[in-house]
Enzyme design. Structure first.
Site, short mmCIF file in Angstrom:
data_model
loop_
_atom_site.label_atom_id
_atom_site.label_comp_id
_atom_site.label_asym_id
_atom_site.label_seq_id
_atom_site.Cartn_x
_atom_site.Cartn_y
_atom_site.Cartn_z
N LYS A 9 -26.47 -21.16 4.77
CA LYS A 9 -25.25 -20.70 5.14
C LYS A 9 -24.35 -20.19 3.82
O LYS A 9 -23.48 -19.45 3.95
CB LYS A 9 -24.49 -22.30 5.41
CG LYS A 9 -24.63 -22.50 6.87
CD LYS A 9 -24.19 -23.89 7.08
CE LYS A 9 -24.54 -24.73 6.24
NZ LYS A 9 -25.50 -25.90 6.90
N LYS B 183 -27.34 -24.95 -7.66
CA LYS B 183 -26.12 -25.45 -7.21
C LYS B 183 -24.90 -25.43 -8.32
O LYS B 183 -24.00 -25.02 -8.18
CB LYS B 183 -26.01 -26.80 -6.28
CG LYS B 183 -26.71 -26.60 -5.12
CD LYS B 183 -26.38 -27.68 -4.14
CE LYS B 183 -27.02 -27.73 -2.91
NZ LYS B 183 -26.82 -28.93 -2.08
N LYS C 223 -34.05 -17.41 0.87
CA LYS C 223 -34.11 -18.22 1.96
C LYS C 223 -32.77 -18.07 2.81
O LYS C 223 -31.65 -18.14 2.27
CB LYS C 223 -34.68 -19.84 1.64
CG LYS C 223 -33.64 -20.32 0.93
CD LYS C 223 -33.85 -21.77 1.08
CE LYS C 223 -32.80 -22.67 0.55
NZ LYS C 223 -32.57 -24.04 0.54
P1 TYM Z 1 -30.00 -29.23 3.88
O1 TYM Z 1 -28.78 -30.01 4.43
O2 TYM Z 1 -29.65 -28.55 2.75
O3 TYM Z 1 -31.23 -28.91 5.01
C1 TYM Z 1 -31.29 -29.53 5.82
C2 TYM Z 1 -33.05 -29.25 6.30
O4 TYM Z 1 -33.12 -27.99 6.80
C3 TYM Z 1 -34.37 -27.37 5.82
N1 TYM Z 1 -33.89 -25.91 5.57
C4 TYM Z 1 -35.03 -24.91 5.70
N2 TYM Z 1 -35.91 -25.03 6.42
C5 TYM Z 1 -36.55 -23.70 6.44
N3 TYM Z 1 -36.15 -22.36 6.03
C6 TYM Z 1 -34.80 -22.62 5.37
N4 TYM Z 1 -34.25 -21.39 5.12
C7 TYM Z 1 -34.03 -23.67 5.38
N5 TYM Z 1 -32.92 -24.26 4.97
C8 TYM Z 1 -32.60 -25.48 5.25
C9 TYM Z 1 -34.17 -28.21 4.63
O5 TYM Z 1 -35.46 -28.07 3.91
C10 TYM Z 1 -33.89 -29.32 5.20
O6 TYM Z 1 -35.05 -30.28 5.53
N6 TYM Z 1 -31.35 -32.89 0.50
C11 TYM Z 1 -31.35 -32.54 1.89
C12 TYM Z 1 -30.56 -33.64 2.72
C13 TYM Z 1 -31.15 -35.19 2.68
C14 TYM Z 1 -32.35 -35.38 2.91
C15 TYM Z 1 -32.42 -36.83 2.70
C16 TYM Z 1 -33.49 -34.91 3.72
C17 TYM Z 1 -30.31 -36.06 2.03
N7 TYM Z 1 -30.98 -37.08 2.15
C18 TYM Z 1 -33.33 -37.78 3.03
C19 TYM Z 1 -34.64 -35.82 4.10
C20 TYM Z 1 -34.37 -37.02 3.38
C21 TYM Z 1 -30.60 -31.36 2.02
O7 TYM Z 1 -29.80 -30.77 1.29
O8 TYM Z 1 -31.03 -30.53 3.50
#
Ligand code: TYM
Length: 333
Positions: A199, A113, A196
């Site tokens: 967005k 990032k 992967k």
């Molecule tokens: P974020 O917002 O990037 O993504 C949300 C969830 O979607 C999953 N994900 C995917 N799974 C499979 N294939 C993909 N291409 C793909 N892209 C995204 C992510 O693994 C995630 O589960 N850091 C986290 C948000 C967060 C969080 C937390 C998660 C903040 N606090 C506490 C769990 C517990 C994040 O940026 O997810």
């Protein structure tokens, strides 16, 4: 015995895509039956990179609507917005004291990032400490399990390390060491097949996307990289679209589709059409539910208000214990 507890969250950075749905949200929905669930819209994580402050409140509501439209049931799960429970950020500060600088520096998501926005040195301190806030999101509920996609594995390891260090310094067994829960499709690749689905790369299909644009994207999607013509045999085990079939299409169809691909009996277009039908079966009711929820903002406020109250009651108690263990007076003394 108390039910095991889940906490998970997503960032309100725009529409959810099929990666988010198949990697995480669909799993959340299934796990509601067996776990005590907390699902959070992590707005304070979304501000760690440059963002549009005017757009954020609506993005938060849209994400909460997507959770509910996707099948999260507020009568069984606690749905809330991170910033409505300010205890998360206070716990993050305390956890930062048991997190190592070097450990944060090794986080690949920080590297990715910060590269996207320029040099590492110019990245915000909040982006650097992002995983500490994530650990606080989880540990403030003493969650035992965290359903996420596989890109969050390193962050979860950091949360476990923080829990371990806190426990060994202040009280044995105080925080559980949270384990990841992964769906059968923990990584969905983008339409371009290289990275992967995400967005920010624009290689995604929206979870609530209307059928026409959805088909246009699916029709152009990358399949088995080595299958360049219809007559060549394909390798379903390496194909991103077959992966989606495994999550969405009836189990008895999967061996048939795999065989049609391997024997080159049908081309990828045929397989995509069947995937389109599976997607429509799954997504059409979600689009409807999202429309209903958008038309009823009072209901959304009520759900998020109730969720925040429930979450806060648990979070306050954990924080009270943490302050006491750490010798911090806090506001009540
Ligand atoms: P974020 O917002 O990037 O993504 C949300 C969830 O979607 C999953 N994900 C995917 N799974 C499979 N294939 C993909 N291409 C793909 N892209 C995204 C992510 O693994 C995630 O589960 N850091 C986290 C948000 C967060 C969080 C937390 C998660 C903040 N606090 C506490 C769990 C517990 C994040 O940026 O997810």
């Amino acid at each position: 015995m108390a039910r095991k507890r889940i906490l998970s969250g997503m960032q309100p950075t725009g529409e959810l895509h099929l990666g988010n749905y198949l990697g995480a949200l669909k799993n959340w929905v299934n796990l509601q039956a067996d776990y005590d669930c907390f699902f959070c819209v992590v707005d304070q994580h979304a501000i760690t990179v440059s963002y549009d402050n005017k757009a954020l409140p609506k993005l938060v509501d849209d994400l909460a609507i997507s959770y509910l439209a996707g099948g999260v049931d507020p009568s069984r799960s606690t749905v809330f917005v991170q910033s409505a429970v300010p205890e998360h950020t206070e716990l993050a500060w305390y956890l930062a004291t048991v997190t190592q600088y070097g450990e944060l520096g090794r986080m690949t998501q920080f590297k990715d990032k910060s590269e996207q926005t320029g040099a590492e040195a110019g990245a915000s301190a909040a982006l650097f400490t992002y995983p500490v806030l994530m650990a606080a999101d989880i540990l403030i509920y003493k969650a035992t399990h965290v359903p996420v996609g596989d890109d969050q594995t390193q962050h979860l390891e950091l949360a476990r390390n923080a829990a371990q260090r806190f426990n060994s310094r202040f009280k044995k067994g105080f925080f559980p060491e949270p384990q990841g829960l992964y769906s059968a499709t923990p990584r969905i690749m983008g339409l371009d097949g290289h990275k992967k689905m995400s967005k920010s790369l624009g290689n995604h299909i929206g979870m609530l996307e209307e059928p026409k644009p959805l088909w246009k994207k699916l029709a152009g999607a990358y399949t088995d990289p080595q299958r360049t013509t219809q007559d060549e045999p394909g390798r379903p085990e390496l194909c991103n679209l077959f992966r989606m079939h495994t999550a969405l299409t009836a189990a008895d169809r999967l061996p048939v589709i795999a065989e049609q691909c391997r024997s080159a009996a049908f081309g990828c277009g045929h397989c995509k059409k069947e995937l389109e039908a599976s997607l429509d079966r799954e997504l059409a009711p979600m689009r409807e539910r999202a429309k209903e929820l958008r038309a009823n903002p009072e209901r959304l406020r009520e759900i998020l208000g109730d969720g925040a109250a429930k979450a806060r009651a648990v979070a306050r108690e954990t924080l009270r214990e943490v302050r006491e263990l750490m010798g911090i007076r806090g506001p009540s003394l």
